[in-house]
Design a protein around this motif. Structure first.
Motif, short mmCIF file in Angstrom:
data_model
loop_
_atom_site.label_atom_id
_atom_site.label_comp_id
_atom_site.label_asym_id
_atom_site.label_seq_id
_atom_site.Cartn_x
_atom_site.Cartn_y
_atom_site.Cartn_z
N VAL A 1 -0.70 57.41 -28.53
CA VAL A 1 -2.11 57.77 -28.48
C VAL A 1 -2.30 58.72 -27.31
CG1 VAL A 1 -4.49 56.95 -28.40
CG2 VAL A 1 -2.70 55.46 -29.33
N THR A 2 -2.82 59.91 -27.61
CA THR A 2 -3.05 60.91 -26.58
C THR A 2 -4.51 61.32 -26.58
OG1 THR A 2 -2.44 62.69 -28.10
CG2 THR A 2 -0.69 61.81 -26.71
N GLY A 3 -4.94 61.89 -25.47
CA GLY A 3 -6.33 62.34 -25.37
C GLY A 3 -6.45 63.37 -24.26
N GLY A 4 -7.68 63.69 -23.93
CA GLY A 4 -7.87 64.64 -22.85
C GLY A 4 -9.13 65.45 -23.02
N VAL A 5 -9.34 66.35 -22.07
CA VAL A 5 -10.54 67.18 -22.01
C VAL A 5 -10.11 68.63 -21.79
CG1 VAL A 5 -12.70 67.62 -20.78
CG2 VAL A 5 -11.88 65.27 -21.07
N PHE A 6 -10.50 69.51 -22.69
CA PHE A 6 -10.13 70.91 -22.59
C PHE A 6 -10.85 71.61 -21.44
CE2 PHE A 6 -11.58 75.24 -23.54
CZ PHE A 6 -10.37 75.91 -23.54
N ALA A 7 -12.09 71.26 -21.18
CA ALA A 7 -12.89 71.97 -20.19
C ALA A 7 -12.15 72.05 -18.85
CB ALA A 7 -14.23 71.27 -20.01
N SER B 1 -1.47 56.98 -23.81
CA SER B 1 -0.24 57.02 -23.01
C SER B 1 -0.14 58.32 -22.22
CB SER B 1 0.99 56.90 -23.92
OG SER B 1 0.99 55.66 -24.60
N TRP B 2 -0.72 59.40 -22.78
CA TRP B 2 -0.74 60.70 -22.13
C TRP B 2 -2.16 61.25 -22.18
CZ3 TRP B 2 3.53 63.31 -20.00
CH2 TRP B 2 4.77 62.71 -20.23
N LEU B 3 -2.54 61.96 -21.12
CA LEU B 3 -3.83 62.63 -21.05
C LEU B 3 -3.63 64.10 -20.72
CD1 LEU B 3 -5.90 59.99 -19.03
CD2 LEU B 3 -6.21 60.57 -21.45
N PHE C 1 -0.82 68.32 -19.32
CA PHE C 1 -0.64 66.96 -19.81
C PHE C 1 0.21 66.15 -18.84
CE2 PHE C 1 -1.91 69.28 -23.51
CZ PHE C 1 -2.62 68.39 -24.29
N PHE C 2 -0.19 64.89 -18.65
CA PHE C 2 0.48 64.01 -17.69
C PHE C 2 0.39 62.57 -18.17
CE2 PHE C 2 -3.78 65.31 -16.46
CZ PHE C 2 -4.47 64.11 -16.43
N PRO C 3 1.30 61.69 -17.72
CA PRO C 3 1.23 60.28 -18.12
C PRO C 3 -0.10 59.67 -17.70
CG PRO C 3 3.35 60.77 -17.11
CD PRO C 3 2.49 61.98 -16.88
N ALA C 4 -0.68 58.90 -18.59
CA ALA C 4 -2.01 58.35 -18.34
C ALA C 4 -2.05 57.45 -17.11
CB ALA C 4 -2.49 57.58 -19.57
N GLN C 5 -0.94 56.81 -16.79
CA GLN C 5 -0.95 55.92 -15.63
C GLN C 5 -1.11 56.67 -14.32
OE1 GLN C 5 1.67 56.16 -17.75
NE2 GLN C 5 3.64 56.08 -16.66
#
Length: 393
Positions: free
Chosen positions: A116-122, A150-152, A178-182
Motif C-alpha cells: 500500500v503506497t500513498g503520498g502528496v504530489f504538491a 509502507s511507502w509514502l 518516495f521513502f519508507p513510511a516509517q
C-alpha cells in the motif's frame, strides 16, 4: 444497497474479489468514519484483492487497467463507502510513479502484490541535491491513507547549493520523492466535515536521505514504461479518481433516497413519498443528471484513451475536455447528494442517516484541486484557444 451502477464482475479476478468485500465495507462505514481512517484490516483485505494494483505497470505484476475500468472499480467501492473509495483511489494513483522510475527502484517500492503506497504530489517539501541523493524535509497535507502505507511520496522543491532549481521554462523545479513510511511522522490533523474515514492527516519528515532513483518529476520526466496508460494525462487520471469517488457516492445517495421514497409514508396522509409529484420530478432529474455526467466523462475518457493508444501526443483539447468532464461529474454528484439529503427530510440530519454522510463526503470531493471550480477556467481557456498552463493538464 441494491444494483451497482457499473459492472466490474468481468474485470479479471480483481472485480469479483472487490465485489465480495462491498458488504463489509458498507457495514463498517460508520466505524471507518469514527476512526477517521480506513481500518487496517480492511486496507489489508483490499490490498489482497488487488484493489491497489489497478494502475501499477504489468511489468511489476500490476493490472495496468484502462482508465474507464479504474473509474468503475473506484466508483463501486465508493458506493459502499466514499472514504474507502478515496483510499483506493489515492493508493492506485500513487503507483503511477512506478512507470517513471528505474526498474530496480520501482520494484523495491511497488513490487509486492499487497503493498500500500500513498503520498502528496504538491511540492510542500524542500529537497537539497546532494549528488547521488536528496536531503528531504517537509510537511504535507491531505496524506490520505498514510497510516496503512509502507511507502509514502512527497512533492518537494529542488535546491542545489541553497539555490532553487528551475525547469527550462523558468518555473520552480520540483519532484516527488518516495521513502519508507516509517521515516515519516503522522500528524493527527484530519478533523474535517466529510471524507472523515480517509485518514488524510499531515505527515512530515526532517532531513532524510532519499536516493535520486526513488524520485520522479511528473512534469519534466518521460515515463520509462511504454504502456498507453502512462501516456494518458497523469493529472487527468488523478481527477478521474476523484470524480469516480464522487459518482459512486452520489449513486448510493440516489439509491438510498429512492428506497426511502418507496417505503416511507407521508405524515398524516398514508401515501408513500413515491406518490408525490415533487419527489418524482426531483428523483427523475437527479437520475438524468447523474447519467449525463457519467456519459460525458465516459466519452472524454474514450477520446483521450484512443489518442493514448496512438503514436502522437494527446491533444490539449482532449486533456482539457477530460478535466472538464471530471470537474463537472464531481460538481453534479455533490448536487445530487444535496437533493437526496433534502428529500430525506428531518431524519437525514441524524448521524444514523448515511444521507448526511454522503452529503458531507460529496462536498469535500469538490474541494480537491484536481476537480475544484478553477478547473472550469483552465479548461475553458484551452477550449477557447487561449494560452494556458498545459503542465497541469
Amino acid at each position: 444497497m441494491t444494483g451497482l451502477q457499473y459492472d466490474i464482475s468481468s474485470l479479471g479476478e480483481v472485480g469479483p474479489k472487490i465485489l465480495a468485500l462491498l458488504p463489509e465495507i458498507a457495514a463498517r462505514a460508520e466505524e471507518t468514519e469514527q476512526a477517521r481512517r480506513l481500518p487496517a484490516d480492511l486496507a489489508a483485505k483490499l490490498a489482497e484483492a488487488g484493489a491497489f494494483n489497478l494502475s501499477k505497470p504489468a511489468s511489476l505484476g500490476g493490472l495496468e487497467l484502462e482508465p474507464l475500468d479504474f473509474l468503475k472499480i473506484v466508483a463501486t467501492v465508493a458506493e459502499a463507502d466514499a472514504s474507502a473509495g478515496w483510499c483506493v483511489m489515492i493508493a492506485v494513483t500513487s503507483t503511477l510513479g512506478a512507470a517513471y522510475m528505474p526498474e530496480p527502484a520501482a520494484r523495491e517500492i511497488f513490487g509486492a502484490d499487497d503493498v500500500v503506497t500513498g503520498g502528496v504530489f504538491a511540492p510542500m517539501g524542500k529537497a537539497e541535491d546532494k549528488g547521488d541523493h536528496y536531503l528531504l524535509s517537509g510537511q504535507w497535507q491531505w496524506g490520505s491513507g498514510s497510516a496503512n502505507c509502507s511507502w509514502l511520496g512527497g512533492g518537494a522543491m529542488i535546491f542545489k547549493d541553497g539555490e532553487l532549481q528551475k525547469f527550462d521554462n523558468g518555473a520552480p523545479y520540483h519532484r516527488m520523492l518516495f521513502f519508507p513510511a516509517q521515516q515519516a511522522s503522522l500528524i493527527d490533523s484530519w478533523h474535517v466535515a466529510g471524507l472523515k474515514g480517509t485518514g488524510s492527516g499531515d505527515f512530515s519528515v526532517e532531513g532524510i536521505k532519499v536516493p535520486k532513483d526513488r524520485s520522479v518529476s511528473f512534469v519534466g520526466d518521460r515515463p520509462r514504461d511504454p504502456g498507453a496508460l502512462y501516456k494518458f494525462p497523469l493529472f487527468g487520471l488523478l481527477a478521474l479518481g476523484v470524480s469516480a469517488v464522487a459518482l459512486g457516492n452520489a449513486r448510493a445517495a440516489l439509491e438510498e433516497i429512492r428506497t426511502i421514497a418507496i417505503n416511507k409514508k407521508t405524515p398524516g396522509g398514508g401515501r408513500s413519498m413515491a406518490q408525490r409529484a415533487t419527489i418524482q420530478v426531483d428523483l427523475a432529474r437527479a437520475t438524468a443528471h447523474l447519467g449525463g455526467a457519467f456519459a460525458f466523462l465516459e466519452n472524454a475518457i474514450g477520446e483521450c484513451w484512443s489518442e493514448a493508444q496512438g503514436d502522437g501526443e494527446i491533444s490539449p483539447k482532449g486533456r482539457a475536455n477530460l478535466r472538464l468532464a471530471c470537474a463537472h461529474a464531481t460538481e453534479i454528484s455533490a448536487d445530487i447528494c444535496k437533493t437526496a439529503y433534502t428529500l430525506g427530510g428531518g431524519s437525514a440530519v441524524y448521524s444514523t442517516s448515511s444521507l448526511q454522510r454522503r452529503f458531507r463526503d460529496a462536498h469535500v470531493a469538490t474541494q480537491h484541486i484536481a476537480t475544484a471550480p478553477a478547473v472550469f477556467e483552465l479548461a475553458g481557456r484551452i477550449l477557447l484557444d487561449q494560452p494556458g498552463d498545459m503542465a497541469m493538464l
